[in-house]
Scaffold this active site. Structure first.
Site, short mmCIF file in Angstrom:
data_model
loop_
_atom_site.label_atom_id
_atom_site.label_comp_id
_atom_site.label_asym_id
_atom_site.label_seq_id
_atom_site.Cartn_x
_atom_site.Cartn_y
_atom_site.Cartn_z
N ASN A 35 -16.82 8.56 24.44
CA ASN A 35 -16.72 7.55 23.38
C ASN A 35 -18.06 7.36 22.66
O ASN A 35 -18.25 6.38 21.96
CB ASN A 35 -16.25 6.21 23.97
CG ASN A 35 -15.65 5.31 22.92
OD1 ASN A 35 -14.87 5.75 22.08
ND2 ASN A 35 -16.02 4.03 22.94
N ILE A 59 -20.49 9.94 35.01
CA ILE A 59 -21.13 8.98 35.91
C ILE A 59 -20.55 9.07 37.34
O ILE A 59 -21.19 8.69 38.32
CB ILE A 59 -20.94 7.55 35.31
CG1 ILE A 59 -21.73 6.51 36.09
CG2 ILE A 59 -19.51 7.13 35.21
CD1 ILE A 59 -23.17 6.64 35.86
N LEU A 83 -15.48 2.52 30.41
CA LEU A 83 -14.38 2.44 29.44
C LEU A 83 -14.23 0.97 29.05
O LEU A 83 -14.36 0.09 29.90
CB LEU A 83 -13.09 2.97 30.07
CG LEU A 83 -13.18 4.40 30.61
CD1 LEU A 83 -11.85 4.82 31.25
CD2 LEU A 83 -13.56 5.39 29.49
N TYR A 149 -9.42 -4.11 32.36
CA TYR A 149 -10.81 -3.91 31.94
C TYR A 149 -11.68 -5.07 32.45
O TYR A 149 -12.70 -4.84 33.11
CB TYR A 149 -10.90 -3.82 30.40
CG TYR A 149 -12.31 -4.01 29.90
CD1 TYR A 149 -13.27 -3.03 30.10
CD2 TYR A 149 -12.70 -5.20 29.27
CE1 TYR A 149 -14.59 -3.22 29.67
CE2 TYR A 149 -14.00 -5.39 28.84
CZ TYR A 149 -14.93 -4.40 29.05
OH TYR A 149 -16.23 -4.61 28.64
N ASN A 199 -11.41 -4.79 17.83
CA ASN A 199 -12.17 -6.03 17.69
C ASN A 199 -12.28 -6.47 16.23
O ASN A 199 -12.20 -5.66 15.31
CB ASN A 199 -13.57 -5.87 18.30
CG ASN A 199 -13.47 -5.59 19.80
OD1 ASN A 199 -13.85 -4.53 20.26
ND2 ASN A 199 -12.90 -6.51 20.55
P1 NAD Z 1 -19.26 2.52 24.13
O1 NAD Z 1 -17.93 3.04 24.48
O2 NAD Z 1 -19.73 2.66 22.73
O3 NAD Z 1 -20.37 3.16 25.10
C1 NAD Z 1 -20.08 3.58 26.40
C2 NAD Z 1 -20.67 4.98 26.57
O4 NAD Z 1 -20.37 5.44 27.90
C3 NAD Z 1 -20.09 6.00 25.59
O5 NAD Z 1 -21.14 6.72 24.96
C4 NAD Z 1 -19.23 6.92 26.47
O6 NAD Z 1 -19.20 8.25 25.98
C5 NAD Z 1 -19.93 6.79 27.81
N1 NAD Z 1 -19.05 7.03 28.96
C6 NAD Z 1 -17.79 6.57 29.16
N2 NAD Z 1 -17.30 7.01 30.33
C7 NAD Z 1 -18.28 7.76 30.89
C8 NAD Z 1 -18.39 8.49 32.11
N3 NAD Z 1 -17.36 8.53 32.98
N4 NAD Z 1 -19.54 9.13 32.37
C9 NAD Z 1 -20.57 9.11 31.49
N5 NAD Z 1 -20.53 8.44 30.33
C10 NAD Z 1 -19.40 7.77 30.03
O7 NAD Z 1 -19.29 0.99 24.57
P2 NAD Z 1 -20.34 -0.15 24.25
O8 NAD Z 1 -19.72 -1.09 23.32
O9 NAD Z 1 -21.64 0.44 23.94
O10 NAD Z 1 -20.39 -0.86 25.67
C11 NAD Z 1 -21.36 -0.53 26.64
C12 NAD Z 1 -21.05 -1.29 27.92
O11 NAD Z 1 -21.01 -2.69 27.64
C13 NAD Z 1 -19.69 -0.94 28.52
O12 NAD Z 1 -19.82 -0.92 29.93
C14 NAD Z 1 -18.82 -2.08 28.09
O13 NAD Z 1 -17.75 -2.30 28.96
C15 NAD Z 1 -19.79 -3.24 28.09
N6 NAD Z 1 -19.39 -4.32 27.19
C16 NAD Z 1 -19.17 -4.05 25.86
C17 NAD Z 1 -18.77 -5.07 25.00
C18 NAD Z 1 -18.50 -4.80 23.54
O14 NAD Z 1 -17.89 -5.63 22.89
N7 NAD Z 1 -18.95 -3.69 22.98
C19 NAD Z 1 -18.60 -6.37 25.51
C20 NAD Z 1 -18.86 -6.62 26.85
C21 NAD Z 1 -19.25 -5.58 27.68
C1 UD1 Z 2 -12.10 -8.68 23.16
C2 UD1 Z 2 -11.39 -8.49 24.49
C3 UD1 Z 2 -12.41 -8.76 25.61
C4 UD1 Z 2 -13.61 -7.81 25.47
C5 UD1 Z 2 -14.23 -8.00 24.08
C6 UD1 Z 2 -15.30 -6.98 23.84
C7 UD1 Z 2 -9.02 -8.99 24.17
C8 UD1 Z 2 -7.92 -9.94 24.49
N1 UD1 Z 2 -10.25 -9.37 24.58
O1 UD1 Z 2 -12.62 -9.97 23.10
O2 UD1 Z 2 -11.80 -8.55 26.87
O3 UD1 Z 2 -14.60 -8.10 26.45
O4 UD1 Z 2 -13.21 -7.80 23.07
O5 UD1 Z 2 -16.02 -7.37 22.70
O6 UD1 Z 2 -8.81 -7.93 23.61
N2 UD1 Z 2 -8.97 -11.15 15.88
C9 UD1 Z 2 -8.18 -11.19 14.76
N3 UD1 Z 2 -7.80 -10.00 14.20
C10 UD1 Z 2 -8.19 -8.78 14.69
C11 UD1 Z 2 -9.01 -8.76 15.84
C12 UD1 Z 2 -9.37 -9.96 16.42
O7 UD1 Z 2 -7.81 -12.26 14.28
O8 UD1 Z 2 -7.80 -7.74 14.13
C13 UD1 Z 2 -9.43 -12.43 16.48
C14 UD1 Z 2 -9.06 -12.61 17.94
O9 UD1 Z 2 -7.82 -13.25 18.06
C15 UD1 Z 2 -10.24 -13.48 18.44
C16 UD1 Z 2 -11.42 -13.04 17.56
O10 UD1 Z 2 -10.83 -12.43 16.42
O11 UD1 Z 2 -9.98 -14.84 18.16
C17 UD1 Z 2 -12.34 -12.04 18.25
O12 UD1 Z 2 -11.55 -10.96 18.74
P1 UD1 Z 2 -12.23 -9.63 19.33
O13 UD1 Z 2 -13.28 -9.17 18.41
O14 UD1 Z 2 -11.13 -8.69 19.68
O15 UD1 Z 2 -12.98 -10.13 20.64
P2 UD1 Z 2 -12.42 -10.93 21.92
O16 UD1 Z 2 -10.99 -11.25 21.78
O17 UD1 Z 2 -13.33 -12.08 22.16
#
Ligand code: NAD
Ligand code: UD1
Length: 338
Positions: A35, A59, A83, A149, A199
């Protein structure tokens, strides 16, 4: 010092990589590119000098991890690889437990074997589940995450807490992210979702750039001031700097530590839409849609503990986040494929 950054080619990891290089660290990236994009790594290296070594691999591959730790003088690990698609995790929970939980266990085992005990882990505010009382502090009761997740992240937090209780050499920082958004102000790196964005902000950006016709607002009957869901959006650069602060703190603090990384402020979906319209200077097409299953009405952080312990606080607000995210999206309408 030398840092192992798992998932360094992803959205958050690539921004942290840049901050690590700017701070003078050498970085070893491990990513399977499932990803993430090699182009993100190339672009980071165009923005900052410094030493990056890339390993393309999984990983969960214990033998590969052993080789990486043998080859590099790694002192700390920032663990992003995993993921993160909520809907996909409902459809395919085993993949999520395998990569997120199994991968973290494999990594911790390899670290211990190599004598490396400093780890920063990417967790999520999803571990708080549905809560009535805001803001959320690290001592708020944990809820039931609404997806495999979220459960996988909570499980890893527990694994790491047990590890710290069993062996005093460990220094673990669990970072509970609220809602990351934005991009580096250069517009060179940013979030590049594969398929339909799940999102709000990435979806709204794709509407603004013409890749999708309109945004669906998921419900306007929540108990919030304008009826739409409220979240704590945090700029990815603020988030990245939080990782460096945590990693430095852990150098002389052993044990298991949890920090919320958020701004302390909630914004509604309609506020985000209005913010987008200010940035793009035209209306953003949207329609009202039913609530999305699993969504909560509101979620925002009390970030005081990170300020006290780490001297870290978010300094960028929603408008800056949207402007930076839009610069990335406008310059790279198809993400790294552009
Ligand atoms: P992302 O998917 O952009 O980055 C994750 C990276 O890990 C990618 O480059 C992917 O190729 C790599 N990867 C996935 N599976 C792998 C494996 N088995 N071995 C090696 N590499 C692997 O996601 P992100 O948004 O950068 O998120 C990073 C971390 O933060 C994740 O653990 C995610 O769950 C956590 N997180 C993200 C958000 C968010 O909204 N973006 C919110 C809360 C927590
Ligand atoms: C979502 C995930 C959460 C994850 C996080 C990562 C769900 C239920 N939750 O959080 O587990 O850790 O992303 O950033 O998927 N919204 C709209 N229209 C859209 C998309 C979202 O109205 O097309 C609204 C949602 O209802 C929410 C807000 O926007 O109120 C934010 O949504 P989103 O960006 O998906 O984040 P979370 O729901 O907080």
């Amino acid at each position: 010092m030398t840092i192992l950054l798992t998932g360094g080619a992803g959205y958050i990891g690539s921004h942290v990589l840049l901050c690590c290089l700017e701070a003078g660290h050498a970085v070893v990236v491990l990513d399977d590119f499932s990803n993430g994009s090699p182009e993100a790594l190339t672009r980071v290296q165009g923005l900052a000098d410094g030493q990056v070594t890339t390993w393309h691999g999984d990983i969960r591959d214990a033998a590969l991890l052993e080789r990486i730790f043998a080859r590099h003088p790694i002192e700390a690990v920032l663990h992003f690889a995993g993921l993160k698609a909520v809907g996909e995790s409902v459809a395919n929970p085993l993949a999520y437990y395998d990569v997120n939980v199994g991968g973290s266990v494999t990594l911790a085992r390899a670290m211990a074997a190599a004598g490396v005990f400093r780890l920063v882990f990417s967790s999520t505010a999803a571990v708080y589940g549905d809560q009535a009382q805001m803001p959320l502090t690290e001592t708020s009761a944990l809820g039931q995450p609404s997806s495999p997740y979220g459960c996988s992240k909570l499980m890893v937090e527990q694994v790491l807490a047990d590890l710290c209780a069993a062996d005093p050499r460990w220094s673990v920082g669990v970072l509970r992210y609220f809602n990351p958004a934005g991009a580096h102000p250069s517009g060179r790196i940013g979030e590049d979702p594969r398929g339909v964005p799940a999102n709000l902000i990435p979806y709204a950006m794709q509407v603004a750039v013409g890749r999708r016709p309109e945004l669906a607002v998921f419900g306007n009957d929540y108990p919030t001031p304008d009826g739409t869901g409220m979240r704590d959006y945090i700029h990815v650069m603020d988030l990245a700097l939080g990782h460096l602060a945590a990693m430095e703190h852990l150098a002389d603090h052993t044990g298991h530590h949890i920090w919320n990384l958020g701004t302390g402020r909630g914004h509604s979906v309609l506020e985000v839409i209005r913010g987008m319209e200010r940035v793009i200077n035209r209306p953003l097409p949207w329609k009202l849609a039913p609530r999305r299953p699993g969504d909560t009405a509101q979620c925002w952080a009390d970030p005081a503990r990170a300020a006290t312990d780490l001297g870290w606080r978010a300094t960028r607000g929603l408008d800056e986040m949207l402007a930076d995210h839009w610069r990335w999206q406008a310059q790279n309408p198809e993400g790294y494929q552009s």
